[in-house]
Design an enzyme around this catalytic site. Sequence first.
Site, PDB file in Angstrom:
ATOM      1  N   ASP A  89       5.829   4.773   4.790  1.00 31.43           N
ATOM      2  CA  ASP A  89       6.837   3.836   5.325  1.00 31.43           C
ATOM      3  C   ASP A  89       7.066   2.625   4.422  1.00 31.43           C
ATOM      4  O   ASP A  89       8.067   1.932   4.537  1.00 31.43           O
ATOM      5  CB  ASP A  89       6.500   3.396   6.765  1.00 31.43           C
ATOM      6  CG  ASP A  89       5.082   2.891   6.952  1.00 31.43           C
ATOM      7  OD1 ASP A  89       4.175   3.381   6.261  1.00 31.43           O
ATOM      8  OD2 ASP A  89       4.875   1.988   7.793  1.00 31.43           O
ATOM      9  N   HIS A  96       0.860  -1.195   0.000  1.00 33.91           N
ATOM     10  CA  HIS A  96       0.000   0.000   0.000  1.00 33.91           C
ATOM     11  C   HIS A  96       0.892   1.240   0.000  1.00 33.91           C
ATOM     12  O   HIS A  96       2.105   1.151   0.160  1.00 33.91           O
ATOM     13  CB  HIS A  96      -0.963  -0.014   1.186  1.00 33.91           C
ATOM     14  CG  HIS A  96      -0.312   0.075   2.539  1.00 33.91           C
ATOM     15  ND1 HIS A  96       0.535  -0.908   3.028  1.00 33.91           N
ATOM     16  CD2 HIS A  96      -0.369   1.033   3.511  1.00 33.91           C
ATOM     17  CE1 HIS A  96       0.943  -0.561   4.245  1.00 33.91           C
ATOM     18  NE2 HIS A  96       0.427   0.616   4.554  1.00 33.91           N
ATOM     19  N   HIS A 128       7.027  -5.041  11.303  1.00 38.89           N
ATOM     20  CA  HIS A 128       6.350  -3.751  11.443  1.00 38.89           C
ATOM     21  C   HIS A 128       6.260  -3.438  12.937  1.00 38.89           C
ATOM     22  O   HIS A 128       5.210  -3.099  13.475  1.00 38.89           O
ATOM     23  CB  HIS A 128       4.962  -3.813  10.792  1.00 38.89           C
ATOM     24  CG  HIS A 128       4.429  -2.477  10.340  1.00 38.89           C
ATOM     25  ND1 HIS A 128       3.668  -1.688  11.149  1.00 38.89           N
ATOM     26  CD2 HIS A 128       4.532  -1.801   9.167  1.00 38.89           C
ATOM     27  CE1 HIS A 128       3.311  -0.584  10.479  1.00 38.89           C
ATOM     28  NE2 HIS A 128       3.832  -0.634   9.265  1.00 38.89           N
ATOM     29  N   HIS A 159       1.295   3.898   1.949  1.00 39.17           N
ATOM     30  CA  HIS A 159       1.738   4.685   3.103  1.00 39.17           C
ATOM     31  C   HIS A 159       3.250   4.857   2.991  1.00 39.17           C
ATOM     32  O   HIS A 159       3.965   3.944   2.561  1.00 39.17           O
ATOM     33  CB  HIS A 159       1.375   3.990   4.423  1.00 39.17           C
ATOM     34  CG  HIS A 159      -0.053   4.252   4.832  1.00 39.17           C
ATOM     35  ND1 HIS A 159      -0.750   3.411   5.661  1.00 39.17           N
ATOM     36  CD2 HIS A 159      -0.891   5.266   4.491  1.00 39.17           C
ATOM     37  CE1 HIS A 159      -1.979   3.907   5.832  1.00 39.17           C
ATOM     38  NE2 HIS A 159      -2.078   5.024   5.135  1.00 39.17           N
TER      39      HIS A 159
END
Length: 300
Positions: free
Chosen positions: A68, A64, A266, A66
């Site tokens: 990071d 995705h 994560h 985002h």
Amino acid sequence: MTDKIIITFLGTGDSVPSRSRNHPAFLMTYKGENILVDCGEGTQRQFRKAGLNPCKITRILITHWHADHILGIPGMLKTLGLSGYNQILHIYCPKGTKILIEQLLNLFKIKTEYPLEIKEVKGKFFDTGDFYLEAESMTHGIPCNAYSFIKKERIRIDKKILEKLGIPEGPHLKELKERKNLTYNGKSYSFKKLTYQEKPLKVSFILDTSLNDRIIPFVMNSDILISESTFTSDLEKKAEEYKHLTVSQVAGIAKKAKVKRLFLVHISQRFSKDLKRVLEDSKRIFNSSYLPKDLEKIEL
Ligand SMILES: [Zn+2]
Ligand SMILES: [Zn+2]
């Protein structure tokens, strides 16, 4: 070239990097393929630290958009160009997000001299006959994919037995792979005696999602599950608010989906002094839980 699957944990941190954990990035190496899952900021240096050559990347799977998970992409694409990368680079992303790659390239004025093939994916999207890649959409506030790599079940010929029986190798063995018996020099041999079954192998990646009904069927029977585990179970409200999983939710998924080994990634820097808490939270539900460090490798 080895037949082994090697997974390198290039970045096991989350949005805020810590001294020891970089942003998410995972490299899966199998035969000539080097599949990079996410490419957080600083991933290029993680390659160097791991002694890996980024020019070997064949495919990038974006979970995705985002920051990071994707900020390392522009620099990586630029470096590949400067290093003489000369094959098609395949980039896969969630539905509706292809335009973001184009915007990113525009923003940084990156013109790649090598061809880029960008595909929005869901379901099975790449199949070599030997293995395939699959995507499923997750729930994270923006389009988000989980990915699986599945090495298919295979019939292998037992060369030691062939040698014992004095049967030479050659095209006459082809039918054995189709589960047919072999006739050689007027003698019949059962395929069961001359072959063995190599089990399928499945590696799944869940990066950033809230709990949803699709996760368990998607990761079912994974040998390796690499999953985000941003919050410990006491922070369930926060996990819900930010659309993430808690460690105990991930461990519960691993258990129900009959996963063999769970790798928690994560990892929030809030736990950097208390990693035991994260691991214990998971082990309480699913014993085969691991907390890999950056640059750690596993082989299967
Ligand atoms: Zn993230
Ligand atoms: Zn995210």
